[in-house]
Design a protein around this motif. Structure first.
Motif, PDB file in Angstrom:
ATOM      1  N   TYR A 142     -28.879  11.404  41.557  1.00 14.54           N
ATOM      2  CA  TYR A 142     -28.305  10.099  42.013  1.00 14.54           C
ATOM      3  C   TYR A 142     -28.162   9.467  40.470  1.00 14.54           C
ATOM      4  O   TYR A 142     -28.580   8.230  40.420  1.00 14.54           O
ATOM      5  N   ALA A 165     -29.743   3.380  50.050  1.00 14.45           N
ATOM      6  CA  ALA A 165     -30.288   4.179  51.065  1.00 14.45           C
ATOM      7  C   ALA A 165     -31.547   3.302  51.486  1.00 14.45           C
ATOM      8  O   ALA A 165     -32.035   2.562  50.801  1.00 14.45           O
ATOM      9  N   THR A 166     -32.032   3.749  52.671  1.00 16.90           N
ATOM     10  CA  THR A 166     -33.416   3.108  53.011  1.00 16.90           C
ATOM     11  C   THR A 166     -34.475   3.702  51.944  1.00 16.90           C
ATOM     12  O   THR A 166     -34.512   4.740  51.649  1.00 16.90           O
ATOM     13  N   THR A 187     -37.876   5.070  50.516  1.00 14.58           N
ATOM     14  CA  THR A 187     -38.692   6.082  50.834  1.00 14.58           C
ATOM     15  C   THR A 187     -39.759   6.411  49.789  1.00 14.58           C
ATOM     16  O   THR A 187     -40.023   5.705  48.779  1.00 14.58           O
TER      17      THR A 187
END
Length: 108
Positions: free
Chosen positions: A25, A52-53, A55
């Protein structure tokens, strides 16, 4: 980076969030606090948004939360970490505070 993005990063740093590099990423801005992490991406108004969510980190990598008979776990490759009440509380606080900071920037 735009002025709004720089101000957002300053607010994130003041709240204890830190940038990290997570392969693959490299093109996203990854931030962490404690064992929680999120990927951020630029938006049209010059701010940042969640890509993104958020985590939990497992072995320094973004994990996936899975439901199992014995209880939920965060998984990266074959490594599992229990999704304990404490970890879930930490992750929820991380998500809430990150969202609040990003929303302030979106209103500018």
């Amino acid at each position: 980076m735009t002025r709004v993005q720089m101000e957002t990063l300053e607010r994130l740093f003041a709240a204890g969030f830190r940038p990290i590099a997570i392969p693959p990423y490299e093109n996203a801005l990854c931030v962490r606090r404690g064992e929680c992490a999120a990927l951020l991406a630029p938006v049209a108004n010059g701010g940042l948004r969640l890509l993104a969510t958020p985590t939990f980190l497992v072995d320094g990598n973004l994990s996936v939360r899975l439901k199992k008979k014995a209880g939920d776990v965060f998984v990266w490759k074959k490594t599992e970490v229990a999704a304990s009440a404490e970890r879930l509380k930490e992750l929820e606080k991380f998500r809430e505070e990150l969202s609040e900071i990003l929303e302030v920037a979106a209103q500018q």
